[in-house]
Enzyme design. Sequence first.
Site, PDB file in Angstrom:
ATOM      1  N   LEU A   1      -2.727   5.427  -2.547  1.00  0.00           N
ATOM      2  CA  LEU A   1      -3.435   5.803  -1.448  1.00  0.00           C
ATOM      3  C   LEU A   1      -2.804   7.321  -1.705  1.00  0.00           C
ATOM      4  O   LEU A   1      -1.664   7.252  -0.998  1.00  0.00           O
ATOM      5  CB  LEU A   1      -3.920   5.504  -0.124  1.00  0.00           C
ATOM      6  CG  LEU A   1      -4.361   6.483   0.806  1.00  0.00           C
ATOM      7  CD1 LEU A   1      -6.177   6.514  -0.042  1.00  0.00           C
ATOM      8  CD2 LEU A   1      -5.063   5.893   2.176  1.00  0.00           C
TER       9      LEU A   1
ATOM     10  N   ILE B   1       0.804  -0.892   0.087  1.00  0.00           N
ATOM     11  CA  ILE B   1      -0.678   0.120  -0.504  1.00  0.00           C
ATOM     12  C   ILE B   1       1.058   1.014  -0.493  1.00  0.00           C
ATOM     13  O   ILE B   1       0.901   1.921   1.098  1.00  0.00           O
ATOM     14  CB  ILE B   1      -0.848   0.580   1.554  1.00  0.00           C
ATOM     15  CG1 ILE B   1      -1.793  -1.557   1.711  1.00  0.00           C
ATOM     16  CG2 ILE B   1      -2.002   0.847   1.026  1.00  0.00           C
ATOM     17  CD1 ILE B   1      -2.475  -1.200   2.923  1.00  0.00           C
ATOM     18  N   PRO B   2       1.322   2.047  -0.637  1.00  0.00           N
ATOM     19  CA  PRO B   2       2.301   2.333  -1.115  1.00  0.00           C
ATOM     20  C   PRO B   2       1.322   4.143  -1.526  1.00  0.00           C
ATOM     21  O   PRO B   2       0.327   4.224  -1.645  1.00  0.00           O
ATOM     22  CB  PRO B   2       2.820   2.631  -2.583  1.00  0.00           C
ATOM     23  CG  PRO B   2       2.325   2.047  -3.233  1.00  0.00           C
ATOM     24  CD  PRO B   2       1.310   0.777  -1.892  1.00  0.00           C
ATOM     25  N   HIS B   3       1.703   4.912  -0.002  1.00  0.00           N
ATOM     26  CA  HIS B   3       1.097   6.004  -0.064  1.00  0.00           C
ATOM     27  C   HIS B   3       1.553   7.466   0.453  1.00  0.00           C
ATOM     28  O   HIS B   3       2.577   7.230   0.989  1.00  0.00           O
ATOM     29  CB  HIS B   3       0.263   5.460   1.432  1.00  0.00           C
ATOM     30  CG  HIS B   3       0.803   4.963   2.122  1.00  0.00           C
ATOM     31  ND1 HIS B   3       1.350   3.988   2.543  1.00  0.00           N
ATOM     32  CD2 HIS B   3       1.005   5.966   3.530  1.00  0.00           C
ATOM     33  CE1 HIS B   3       2.224   4.337   4.162  1.00  0.00           C
ATOM     34  NE2 HIS B   3       1.754   4.748   4.058  1.00  0.00           N
ATOM     35  N   GLY B   4       1.157   8.081   0.115  1.00  0.00           N
ATOM     36  CA  GLY B   4       1.647   9.543   0.469  1.00  0.00           C
ATOM     37  C   GLY B   4       0.819  10.634   1.180  1.00  0.00           C
ATOM     38  O   GLY B   4      -0.251  10.772   1.080  1.00  0.00           O
TER      39      GLY B   4
END
Length: 156
Positions: A103, A65-68
Amino acid sequence: MNLADIIAAERIRVIDDAQSKKRSLERLSEILAEGTPYLSATEIFTALVAREKLGSTALGDGVAIPHGRLKGLDECVGAMIRLPEGVDFEAPDGKPVDILFGLLVPQDSTDVHLNILRGLAELFTEEDTLRAMRTADTDKALHEILIERDPMAQAG
């Protein structure tokens, strides 16, 4: 908030041109940029890579779940890709990642961000859901699985 609020069907794709972590993050950034016309894919990629440098966003079982958090973003935006073959994502279980949920959240939305991540983690620990996602043969089928099994929508 549920997943239908943050991810449009157009931002869920089966892609076959990402054979590395970097390329999968680039493709995810491109798709996320389609949902945020005021942010470029480069800005999004930079944010995702910066988060990955803090530690892998891979959960295990082939999911990441790469997110920033981004300034100038006023709503949460999601995108999901499934890869035909997994890529090394430095997962805690050592397994390659083939399902990525990207996300983006506004800079100051800590609680919302954590609640969405918690819901996604719950969703992606369900073996039946992962099996269904891995056998879905169209982008539309992937979207339907994601929306109908959304634990945040079921919670009320």
